[in-house]
Design a protein around this motif. Structure first.
Motif, PDB file in Angstrom:
ATOM      1  N   ALA A  20       0.838  -1.203   0.000  1.00 42.27           N
ATOM      2  CA  ALA A  20       0.000   0.000   0.000  1.00 42.27           C
ATOM      3  C   ALA A  20       0.874   1.256   0.000  1.00 42.27           C
ATOM      4  O   ALA A  20       0.567   2.234  -0.692  1.00 42.27           O
ATOM      5  N   ALA A  21       1.954   1.240   0.756  1.00 38.91           N
ATOM      6  CA  ALA A  21       2.871   2.381   0.767  1.00 38.91           C
ATOM      7  C   ALA A  21       3.482   2.582  -0.621  1.00 38.91           C
ATOM      8  O   ALA A  21       3.590   3.718  -1.095  1.00 38.91           O
ATOM      9  N   GLU A  22       3.860   1.493  -1.265  1.00 42.87           N
ATOM     10  CA  GLU A  22       4.418   1.595  -2.610  1.00 42.87           C
ATOM     11  C   GLU A  22       3.410   2.208  -3.572  1.00 42.87           C
ATOM     12  O   GLU A  22       3.770   3.065  -4.389  1.00 42.87           O
ATOM     13  N   ARG A  23       2.157   1.806  -3.483  1.00 42.72           N
ATOM     14  CA  ARG A  23       1.121   2.378  -4.364  1.00 42.72           C
ATOM     15  C   ARG A  23       1.006   3.885  -4.137  1.00 42.72           C
ATOM     16  O   ARG A  23       0.894   4.657  -5.087  1.00 42.72           O
ATOM     17  N   CYS A  29       6.411   9.487  -7.657  1.00 45.98           N
ATOM     18  CA  CYS A  29       7.434   9.121  -8.640  1.00 45.98           C
ATOM     19  C   CYS A  29       7.048   7.747  -9.163  1.00 45.98           C
ATOM     20  O   CYS A  29       7.043   6.777  -8.399  1.00 45.98           O
ATOM     21  N   ALA A  30       6.727   7.666 -10.439  1.00 46.92           N
ATOM     22  CA  ALA A  30       6.132   6.464 -11.014  1.00 46.92           C
ATOM     23  C   ALA A  30       7.147   5.388 -11.379  1.00 46.92           C
ATOM     24  O   ALA A  30       6.964   4.659 -12.341  1.00 46.92           O
ATOM     25  N   SER A  31       8.197   5.275 -10.605  1.00 47.26           N
ATOM     26  CA  SER A  31       9.156   4.193 -10.771  1.00 47.26           C
ATOM     27  C   SER A  31       8.912   3.177  -9.660  1.00 47.26           C
ATOM     28  O   SER A  31       8.950   3.526  -8.478  1.00 47.26           O
ATOM     29  N   ARG A  32       8.678   1.935 -10.058  1.00 50.18           N
ATOM     30  CA  ARG A  32       8.455   0.890  -9.045  1.00 50.18           C
ATOM     31  C   ARG A  32       9.688   0.703  -8.171  1.00 50.18           C
ATOM     32  O   ARG A  32       9.563   0.469  -6.964  1.00 50.18           O
ATOM     33  N   ALA A  33      10.880   0.844  -8.740  1.00 43.17           N
ATOM     34  CA  ALA A  33      12.106   0.720  -7.939  1.00 43.17           C
ATOM     35  C   ALA A  33      12.169   1.834  -6.894  1.00 43.17           C
ATOM     36  O   ALA A  33      12.559   1.597  -5.745  1.00 43.17           O
ATOM     37  N   ALA A  37      12.063   1.179  -2.834  1.00 44.65           N
ATOM     38  CA  ALA A  37      13.198   1.653  -2.033  1.00 44.65           C
ATOM     39  C   ALA A  37      12.736   2.566  -0.910  1.00 44.65           C
ATOM     40  O   ALA A  37      13.168   2.416   0.245  1.00 44.65           O
ATOM     41  N   VAL A  38      11.868   3.512  -1.210  1.00 44.27           N
ATOM     42  CA  VAL A  38      11.425   4.466  -0.194  1.00 44.27           C
ATOM     43  C   VAL A  38      10.507   3.788   0.826  1.00 44.27           C
ATOM     44  O   VAL A  38      10.641   4.007   2.026  1.00 44.27           O
ATOM     45  N   ALA A  39       9.618   2.933   0.364  1.00 42.20           N
ATOM     46  CA  ALA A  39       8.726   2.225   1.299  1.00 42.20           C
ATOM     47  C   ALA A  39       9.526   1.377   2.276  1.00 42.20           C
ATOM     48  O   ALA A  39       9.169   1.276   3.459  1.00 42.20           O
ATOM     49  N   ALA A  40      10.603   0.787   1.806  1.00 46.58           N
ATOM     50  CA  ALA A  40      11.423  -0.080   2.662  1.00 46.58           C
ATOM     51  C   ALA A  40      12.163   0.699   3.742  1.00 46.58           C
ATOM     52  O   ALA A  40      12.584   0.108   4.740  1.00 46.58           O
ATOM     53  N   LEU A  41      12.332   1.996   3.570  1.00 44.59           N
ATOM     54  CA  LEU A  41      13.063   2.810   4.542  1.00 44.59           C
ATOM     55  C   LEU A  41      12.179   3.380   5.658  1.00 44.59           C
ATOM     56  O   LEU A  41      12.693   4.041   6.562  1.00 44.59           O
ATOM     57  N   ARG A  42      10.884   3.174   5.583  1.00 46.07           N
ATOM     58  CA  ARG A  42       9.984   3.681   6.617  1.00 46.07           C
ATOM     59  C   ARG A  42      10.277   3.002   7.947  1.00 46.07           C
ATOM     60  O   ARG A  42      10.789   1.891   7.954  1.00 46.07           O
ATOM     61  N   PRO A  43       9.985   3.620   9.048  1.00 40.83           N
ATOM     62  CA  PRO A  43       9.254   4.881   9.216  1.00 40.83           C
ATOM     63  C   PRO A  43      10.175   6.097   9.111  1.00 40.83           C
ATOM     64  O   PRO A  43      11.355   6.027   9.429  1.00 40.83           O
ATOM     65  N   ALA A  62      18.388   3.180 -11.682  1.00 35.81           N
ATOM     66  CA  ALA A  62      18.969   2.841 -12.976  1.00 35.81           C
ATOM     67  C   ALA A  62      18.218   3.647 -14.040  1.00 35.81           C
ATOM     68  O   ALA A  62      17.049   4.002 -13.858  1.00 35.81           O
ATOM     69  N   TRP A  63      18.881   3.940 -15.153  1.00 33.68           N
ATOM     70  CA  TRP A  63      18.238   4.776 -16.161  1.00 33.68           C
ATOM     71  C   TRP A  63      16.901   4.208 -16.663  1.00 33.68           C
ATOM     72  O   TRP A  63      15.942   4.973 -16.833  1.00 33.68           O
ATOM     73  N   PRO A  64      16.740   2.898 -16.871  1.00 32.53           N
ATOM     74  CA  PRO A  64      15.415   2.389 -17.261  1.00 32.53           C
ATOM     75  C   PRO A  64      14.328   2.701 -16.219  1.00 32.53           C
ATOM     76  O   PRO A  64      13.174   2.923 -16.583  1.00 32.53           O
ATOM     77  N   ASP A  65      14.694   2.761 -14.943  1.00 30.21           N
ATOM     78  CA  ASP A  65      13.724   3.120 -13.907  1.00 30.21           C
ATOM     79  C   ASP A  65      13.366   4.597 -13.977  1.00 30.21           C
ATOM     80  O   ASP A  65      12.224   4.981 -13.704  1.00 30.21           O
ATOM     81  N   VAL A  66      14.323   5.443 -14.336  1.00 29.11           N
ATOM     82  CA  VAL A  66      14.031   6.859 -14.552  1.00 29.11           C
ATOM     83  C   VAL A  66      13.065   7.000 -15.724  1.00 29.11           C
ATOM     84  O   VAL A  66      12.078   7.742 -15.649  1.00 29.11           O
ATOM     85  N   LEU A  67      13.320   6.256 -16.798  1.00 31.52           N
ATOM     86  CA  LEU A  67      12.426   6.312 -17.963  1.00 31.52           C
ATOM     87  C   LEU A  67      11.018   5.845 -17.596  1.00 31.52           C
ATOM     88  O   LEU A  67      10.033   6.402 -18.105  1.00 31.52           O
ATOM     89  N   GLU A  68      10.924   4.849 -16.720  1.00 31.70           N
ATOM     90  CA  GLU A  68       9.599   4.412 -16.252  1.00 31.70           C
ATOM     91  C   GLU A  68       8.883   5.573 -15.558  1.00 31.70           C
ATOM     92  O   GLU A  68       7.683   5.793 -15.788  1.00 31.70           O
ATOM     93  N   ALA A  69       9.601   6.321 -14.735  1.00 32.43           N
ATOM     94  CA  ALA A  69       9.000   7.474 -14.059  1.00 32.43           C
ATOM     95  C   ALA A  69       8.608   8.553 -15.068  1.00 32.43           C
ATOM     96  O   ALA A  69       7.523   9.150 -14.956  1.00 32.43           O
ATOM     97  N   LEU A  70       9.445   8.774 -16.066  1.00 35.61           N
ATOM     98  CA  LEU A  70       9.151   9.803 -17.066  1.00 35.61           C
ATOM     99  C   LEU A  70       7.900   9.477 -17.869  1.00 35.61           C
ATOM    100  O   LEU A  70       7.174  10.390 -18.296  1.00 35.61           O
ATOM    101  N   ASP A  71       7.644   8.199 -18.065  1.00 35.75           N
ATOM    102  CA  ASP A  71       6.465   7.791 -18.838  1.00 35.75           C
ATOM    103  C   ASP A  71       5.158   8.268 -18.208  1.00 35.75           C
ATOM    104  O   ASP A  71       4.148   8.370 -18.898  1.00 35.75           O
TER     105      ASP A  71
END
Length: 170
Positions: A20-23, A29-33, A37-43, A62-71
């Protein structure tokens, strides 16, 4: 960002199950990576800690993850379609783009995408259409490595703004 005490919104984000945090984080930022990463660092103790973790996560993608966010980002000057939170935030962020700048931005977007192979990303909050166009033209002369650094910086700025909206909306 200023150091902010734990708010019910941040406490709510901290308390969510990982998926749910990841969603929720994907709206920022629309990168699943990134979201993983951020959800795992909570709280997070405060908004500044969340923002710092997000900055770090964006820069480590990684650059493909940046491109995923840009999409997930509409072209500058185009209104984001849809009724979702991300589309609404995008429309708010581009409120400074007036009709007279839209045609020039459309042409600039085409040149940028032909040059770099992805959408022109800029933190549009508070900028006019003319400002956005000037930045686009300046960036067209960047080499690929420089432009990738600029894209990450802009993605980090947008992500921080959206994180603040996310935790204030929760």
């Amino acid at each position: 960002m200023p150091n902010v005490e734990i708010s019910p919104g941040l406490a709510g984000l901290n308390a969510l199950e990982p998926e749910a945090a990841e969603r929720e984080l994907l709206a920022c930022c629309a990168s699943r990576a990134f979201a993983r990463a951020v959800a795992a660092l909570r709280p997070f103790p405060d908004l500044e800690g969340l923002g710092a973790a997000a900055d770090s996560a964006v820069r480590e993608l990684a650059w493909p993850d940046v491109l995923e966010a840009l999409d997930a980002h509409p072209r500058i000057g185009e209104r984001a379609a849809g009724a979702g939170r991300t589309a609404s935030w995008s429309r708010q962020e581009q409120v400074g783009v007036q009709d007279r700048a839209r045609q020039a931005l459309t042409e600039g977007n085409q040149a940028y995408e032909a040059r770099f192979g992805h959408v022109y990303l800029v933190c549009a909050t508070g900028l006019s259409g003319e400002d956005l166009l000037a930045r686009l033209r300046e960036r067209l002369v960047n080499d690929d490595d420089t432009e990738r650094r600029v894209v990450r910086d802009e993605l980090a700025k947008i992500t921080r703004l959206r994180l603040a909206k996310l935790v204030s909306a929760r």
